[in-house]
Structure formats: structure tokens, C-alpha cells
Design an enzyme around this catalytic site. Structure first.
Site, mmCIF file in Angstrom:
data_model
loop_
_atom_site.group_PDB
_atom_site.id
_atom_site.type_symbol
_atom_site.label_atom_id
_atom_site.label_comp_id
_atom_site.label_asym_id
_atom_site.label_seq_id
_atom_site.Cartn_x
_atom_site.Cartn_y
_atom_site.Cartn_z
ATOM 1 N N TYR A 25 -42.012 -14.519 -52.978
ATOM 2 C CA TYR A 25 -43.102 -13.755 -52.359
ATOM 3 C C TYR A 25 -43.526 -14.421 -51.053
ATOM 4 C CZ TYR A 25 -46.895 -10.320 -52.492
ATOM 5 O OH TYR A 25 -47.735 -9.254 -52.224
ATOM 6 N N SER A 27 -42.442 -14.564 -46.684
ATOM 7 C CA SER A 27 -42.521 -13.613 -45.576
ATOM 8 C C SER A 27 -41.797 -12.307 -45.893
ATOM 9 C CB SER A 27 -41.933 -14.252 -44.314
ATOM 10 O OG SER A 27 -41.869 -13.324 -43.258
ATOM 11 N N ARG A 84 -32.151 -22.807 -52.248
ATOM 12 C CA ARG A 84 -32.770 -22.742 -53.573
ATOM 13 C C ARG A 84 -32.128 -21.701 -54.478
ATOM 14 N NH1 ARG A 84 -38.653 -21.359 -53.572
ATOM 15 N NH2 ARG A 84 -38.210 -21.426 -55.798
ATOM 16 N N HIS A 107 -29.271 -12.036 -47.206
ATOM 17 C CA HIS A 107 -28.339 -12.822 -46.394
ATOM 18 C C HIS A 107 -27.171 -13.185 -47.301
ATOM 19 C CE1 HIS A 107 -26.665 -15.520 -43.506
ATOM 20 N NE2 HIS A 107 -27.112 -16.644 -44.035
ATOM 21 N N GLY A 133 -40.740 -10.969 -41.861
ATOM 22 C CA GLY A 133 -41.444 -10.172 -42.853
ATOM 23 C C GLY A 133 -42.706 -9.507 -42.349
ATOM 24 N N GLU A 230 -41.968 -19.997 -19.479
ATOM 25 C CA GLU A 230 -41.563 -18.734 -18.868
ATOM 26 C C GLU A 230 -40.351 -18.100 -19.559
ATOM 27 O OE1 GLU A 230 -41.302 -18.714 -14.619
ATOM 28 O OE2 GLU A 230 -43.100 -19.940 -14.377
ATOM 29 N N SER A 251 -37.171 -11.494 -9.112
ATOM 30 C CA SER A 251 -36.943 -11.441 -7.667
ATOM 31 C C SER A 251 -35.449 -11.470 -7.357
ATOM 32 C CB SER A 251 -37.628 -12.629 -6.986
ATOM 33 O OG SER A 251 -36.949 -13.839 -7.317
#
EC number: 1.1.1.86
Length: 344
Positions: A25, A27, A84, A107, A133, A230, A251
């Protein structure tokens, strides 16, 4: 061309009437659980007693131990850290994997690298939103969705693809689009992106640029602004419209510098080393090293983490960010969104 699936292409009824266990439980776990619950699916969360258990209970979600959730669920989504998953799977999930059940991931690491080998009579697939999440949750609440990937490893019932698509629709990912892939492709490209570009590549590029300016006698504060602060502005432009939009927005001097200096920094030798990194991922070298590192108690991981935290750029950045309250406001907003999304 990649195949994409959207809500209108998906029939979620195949998943209705089945109990879905979300293991973890954090993200992703809280976002998946709450989005599925609000989409009308039967959800149970499996976690260890403690903070996450109490948080899920406070959110009005049915909460059990991992073993209890796995035992009563038809579909089990493991949303725990990669390192884990194997231990939890073997101790608390595998004993309850009856024929016809489905085992899910976000994953492919543990399946692709052989850390988890499910029985042949269960479906195995992944559904992976391409965002954190809190964003998965926020987009869902706003009627939108974070795009995602799905892949099938085993189709024991003949329904694995339909189940994966229905799950993706339930968490809101099909609103943005679900792209079909494989466990191999998802795992290897995800790891490569993290190592060569997004995390490893970006942090080393920023650090090298910062050190180059400081060692040349420039003020560390200016070096920080020019090489780290930046960076977000440039990445946001690329995120919104690709490299062409970024080059249009800066630029002409900056664009010219991009063309003539960029290839001097990232040249063919860098690309060759990227290929070496990819090879280490493909042949399992990276996975074996990471697994061994965890088994040894993470000595190198800890050393690298401490060295990074003690670099001058972190000290300079902390002081400068104190002068820019809008940055902390953004960070606090994310924290609030996580907390709020878990309550709604």
C-alpha cells in the site's frame, strides 16, 4: 507500430465478480487499490501490520495480511519493491496460488530474471502505469489517466489478456492508452532508461557539469543554477513537445550550442558504453549484482548513497532551495496529493 488499447476497446466484465488483492500500500498500491475500488471492483489490500495497514483501513479499504489476501483473491497484484517480492511471494503468496488464479506485477524484474517462478496453471501478466502513484491517483480523480503498459507471461485460462486490459481500465490507464509489450521488453528497457539516461546518466552529467564550473573558479551557486536548477525547465519543454519544441523555445544561441557542443559531450564512445550497460541488463549481470548486493546487506549501495548525499551540489542546492519557497510548495503539493488521494 505499437498496439494501443483504450477504454472503448475493453470489456471489464471479465474482472467483475473476481476479488483483486493488492499486495502493498505504497505509492502505486494505494492508487491501484482506490482506483479499482471506485471503478466498482472487489478489492482487498494485503500488507503487514503497521503504518500501511492502518492507512489502508482508514481509507475504507478491506485490509488483510498478505497471506489472507492471497488466499481469498482470484487476482493478486504484487506492488512491493523488487528486492522484497521473492521472499513475500514464497512465504505468503505461493501457498495460495490455486489453478486458475492470476498473478500480476507492475514490473517484470522478478519474472524475467527467474526470481519468481509461478506454477504453470495460473495466469501471469503485468500492468504498469508510466507514472508515480500520486499522479495515477490524481489523473483518475480528474477523469483522465496515466498511460500504461501490459504484458502476458502465462495464459493458463485463456483470459489473461482480457484480465490485464480490464485491470488497466480499472486503474484509469486505458484512458491514456495501454501499450502491449512483453516482460522481457518492459524489464530491459525500463532498467536501461533508469541507468543510462533518467537516473544514472542524468545525475552523472549534472555532477560533472557542476564540478567543471566550480573547479574553474565559478561560484558554486551559479554552477548549481546552470547545471541542475534549470534542467527542469528544459526537460519540461521536451516532455511537452519533444526536442524540437525545446529547441524552438530556447534562444538561437542555446540551440546552436546544443548542435555544436552536445555531440562533443555525448559522442559515439558514450553510446558504445550505453550498449555495454544494455548488455549487462540483457545477460543478467546487473540483476545478479543487485540480488547479491541485497543478500549481502547492501554495503556498496549504502556507500554510494552516502557519497552522493555528501557531494557539494547537495549542500549548495539545499541552501538555494530555502530561498525559493515555490519549490517547497511544489514538493508539499505532491505530499498533500498523496495524502488526499488516499482519503478520497
Amino acid at each position: 507500430m505499437a498496439t494501443m488499447y483504450y477504454e472503448q476497446n475493453i470489456n471489464e466484465e471479465v474482472l467483475k465478480g473476481k476479488k483483486i488483492a493488492i499486495i502493498g500500500y505504497g505509492s502505486q498500491g494505494h492508487a491501484h487499490a482506490l482506483n479499482l475500488k471506485e471503478s466498482g471492483f472487489d478489492v482487498v489490500v494485503g500488507v503487514r501490520p503497521g503504518g500501511s495497514f492502518d492507512a489502508a483501513k482508514a481509507d475504507g479499504v478491506d485490509v488483510k495480511t498478505v497471506a489472507e489476501a492471497a488466499q481469498e483473491a482470484d487476482v493478486i497484484q504484487i506492488l512491493l519493491p523488487d528486492e522484497r517480492q521473492k521472499a513475500v511471494y514464497e512465504a505468503e503468496i505461493a501457498p495460495h496460488l490455486e489453478a486458475g488464479k492470476a498473478l500480476m506485477f507492475a514490473h517484470g524484474f522478478n519474472i524475467h530474471f527467474g526470481q519468481i517462478t509461478p506454477p504453470a496453471d495460473v495466469d501471469v501478466f503485468l500492468v504498469a502505469p508510466k507514472g508515480p502513484g500520486h499522479l495515477v491517483r490524481r489523473q483518475f480523480q480528474e477523469g483522465a489517466g496515466v498511460p500504461g503498459l501490459f504484458a502476458i507471461h502465462q495464459d493458463a485460462t485463456g483470459q489473461a489478456k482480457d484480465l490485464a486490459l480490464a485491470y488497466g481500465k480499472g486503474i484509469g490507464a486505458a484512458r491514456g492508452g495501454l501499450l502491449e509489450t512483453t516482460f522481457k521488453e518492459e524489464t530491459e528497457t525500463d532498467l536501461f532508461g533508469e541507468q543510462a539516461v533518467l537516473c544514472g546518466g542524468a545525475t552523472q552529467l549534472v555532477k560533472a557539469g557542476f564540478e567543471t564550473l566550480v573547479e574553474a573558479g565559478y561560484q558554486p551557486e551559479l554552477a548549481y543554477f546552470e547545471t541542475l536548477h534549470e534542467l527542469k525547465l528544459i526537460v519540461d519543454l521536451m516532455f511537452e513537445g519533444g526536442m524540437a519544441t525545446m529547441r524552438y523555445s530556447v534562444s538561437d544561441t542555446a540551440e546552436w550550442g546544443d548542435y555544436v557542443a552536445g555531440p562533443r559531450i555525448i559522442d559515439e564512445s558514450v553510446k558504445a558504453r550505453m550498449k555495454d550497460v544494455l548488455t549487462d541488463i540483457q545477460d543478467g549481470t546487473f540483476a545478479r549484482r543487485w540480488i547479491q548486493e541485497n543478500e549481502n546487506g547492501r554495503p556498496e549501495y549504502t556507500k554510494f548513497k552516502e557519497a552522493g548525499a555528501n557531494h557539494q551540489i547537495e549542500e549548495v542546492g539545499a541552501k538555494l532551495r530555502e530561498m525559493m519557497p515555490f519549490i517547497n510548495e511544489g514538493k508539499e503539493k505532491v505530499v498533500r496529493e498523496v495524502a488526499t488521494s488516499a482519503k478520497n
